[in-house]
Design a protein around this motif. Structure first.
Motif, mmCIF file in Angstrom:
data_model
loop_
_atom_site.group_PDB
_atom_site.id
_atom_site.type_symbol
_atom_site.label_atom_id
_atom_site.label_comp_id
_atom_site.label_asym_id
_atom_site.label_seq_id
_atom_site.Cartn_x
_atom_site.Cartn_y
_atom_site.Cartn_z
ATOM 1 N N THR A 277 -5.848 -5.102 -1.279
ATOM 2 C CA THR A 277 -5.260 -6.000 -0.294
ATOM 3 C C THR A 277 -6.136 -6.301 0.909
ATOM 4 O O THR A 277 -6.424 -7.451 1.198
ATOM 5 C CB THR A 277 -3.944 -5.401 0.231
ATOM 6 O OG1 THR A 277 -3.179 -5.048 -0.900
ATOM 7 C CG2 THR A 277 -3.186 -6.409 1.052
ATOM 8 N N ASP A 278 -6.534 -5.248 1.605
ATOM 9 C CA ASP A 278 -7.156 -5.472 2.905
ATOM 10 C C ASP A 278 -8.649 -5.229 2.888
ATOM 11 O O ASP A 278 -9.278 -5.095 3.920
ATOM 12 C CB ASP A 278 -6.518 -4.546 3.948
ATOM 13 C CG ASP A 278 -5.036 -4.801 4.057
ATOM 14 O OD1 ASP A 278 -4.654 -5.977 4.077
ATOM 15 O OD2 ASP A 278 -4.277 -3.832 4.092
ATOM 16 N N ASP B 50 -5.481 -1.136 -5.279
ATOM 17 C CA ASP B 50 -4.997 -1.765 -4.060
ATOM 18 C C ASP B 50 -6.174 -2.459 -3.381
ATOM 19 O O ASP B 50 -7.002 -1.821 -2.763
ATOM 20 C CB ASP B 50 -4.382 -0.706 -3.147
ATOM 21 C CG ASP B 50 -3.700 -1.328 -1.933
ATOM 22 O OD1 ASP B 50 -3.880 -2.540 -1.695
ATOM 23 O OD2 ASP B 50 -2.990 -0.606 -1.219
ATOM 24 N N SER C 22 0.835 -1.209 0.000
ATOM 25 C CA SER C 22 0.000 0.000 0.000
ATOM 26 C C SER C 22 0.865 1.252 0.000
ATOM 27 O O SER C 22 0.549 2.233 -0.679
ATOM 28 C CB SER C 22 -0.937 0.007 1.200
ATOM 29 O OG SER C 22 -1.865 -1.048 1.089
ATOM 30 N N GLN D 118 -8.751 1.691 -1.403
ATOM 31 C CA GLN D 118 -9.258 0.527 -0.683
ATOM 32 C C GLN D 118 -10.587 0.853 -0.023
ATOM 33 O O GLN D 118 -11.465 0.031 0.065
ATOM 34 C CB GLN D 118 -8.263 0.114 0.397
ATOM 35 C CG GLN D 118 -7.161 -0.760 -0.131
ATOM 36 C CD GLN D 118 -6.199 -1.155 0.982
ATOM 37 O OE1 GLN D 118 -6.023 -0.424 1.956
ATOM 38 N NE2 GLN D 118 -5.587 -2.289 0.833
HETATM 39 MG MG MG Z 1 -1.999 -2.802 2.019
#
Ligand code: MG
Ligand code: ADP
Ligand code: MG
Length: 251
Positions: free
Chosen positions: A174-175, A172, A43, A87
């Motif tokens: 990812t989370d 992004d 990130s 995100q």
């Molecule tokens: Mg991340």
């Protein structure tokens, strides 16, 4: 398209080095994925590329189509064709989605030295793109992201991306705990927008996203560096065996 050389980044507030020499080249038309354990700096890389405050580049460089990226203001980066999908998309109560999109598109056209789109032309373009992305007209009229479901926010993010016609898209994911449907939406959006003069950098924790987006190259990031790059099979290796072997190999 995107070229990153020996990028070192630390936090502005603390003496903490996060990126420790990232080298990455994404040619035009390609989709590259970055995977890696939590906390490896994925990130941070996307934030630094987009020009977010709080990070200090201590060494290295990044360019977009040959233009030095790290010296540009965030708006200049957007005008140069960079798009970062967040995100956690922000909700903007009181601002209609159409108004928001039109403002963003026209600000970008202005920064590129192009004329603003007329209201009629803008509507035509936005309706076309919304249709391609299966976004209904109702969502265009509501305040930006307010009360949107996770899937609707994802769709909206892809619509923003489609409207701004970026050259280099960074996602992004990812989370964000993408469920299967949201993941498919992101993948469909990316696939619909793939073109020979547009590149993607898709950051993800999950191999599953890459079942739908076939990346050209997969990079593994650990402890502030890209430790391995390969084809889509690298993502499968991670899915099957985790990061353990790759990390051990790199040390
Ligand atoms: Mg991340
Ligand atoms: P990833 O996206 O790969 O999970 P991040 O880029 O979010 O990794 O984080 C990399 C490392 O930098 C982590 O150890 C994280 O705790 C730290 N970090 C990132 N941003 C900050 C910040 N603003 N303040 C403190 N630590 C941070
Ligand atoms: Mg993280």
């Amino acid at each position: 398209m995107l070229e990153i050389k020996n990028l070192h980044v630390k936090l502005e507030e603390e003496d903490k080095q996060i990126l420790k020499g990232v080298d990455l080249t994404v040619p035009a038309g390609e989709v590259h994925a970055i995977m890696g354990p939590n906390g490896s700096g994925k990130s941070t890389l996307s934030y630094v590329l987009s020009g977010r405050d709080g990070y200090e580049v201590t060494e290295g460089e990044a360019s977009l189509n040959g233009e030095a990226l790290l010296e540009m203001e965030p708006e200049e980066r957007a005008a140069a064709g960079l798009f970062l999908a967040f995100q956690y998309p922000v909700e903007i109560p009181g601002v209609g989605n159409l108004t928001f999109l039109r403002t963003a598109v026209n600000a970008q056209r202005k920064a590129r030295g192009e004329d603003e789109l007329s209201a009629a032309d803008f509507l035509k373009v936005v309706r076309e793109k919304a249709k391609t992305l299966k976004i209904d007209g109702d969502m265009l009229k509501r305040p930006v992201n307010v009360g949107f479901s996770g899937g609707e926010k994802k769709r909206n993010e892809i619509l923003q991306m489609a409207m701004l016609e970026p050259k280099m898209c960074i996602l992004d994911e990812t989370d964000s705990g993408l469920d299967v449907d949201a993941m498919r939406l992101v993948a469909e959006g990316v696939n619909a927008l793939r073109s020979p003069d547009r590149s993607f950098l898709v950051i993800t924790h999950y191999q599953r996203l890459l079942d739908h987006i076939k990346p050209d190259v997969v990079h593994i990031m650990s402890n502030g560096r890209i430790i391995k790059s390969g084809g889509p099979e690298l993502a499968l290796e991670v899915e099957n065996n985790g990061y353990g072997d790759l990390l051990a190999e790199a040390n």
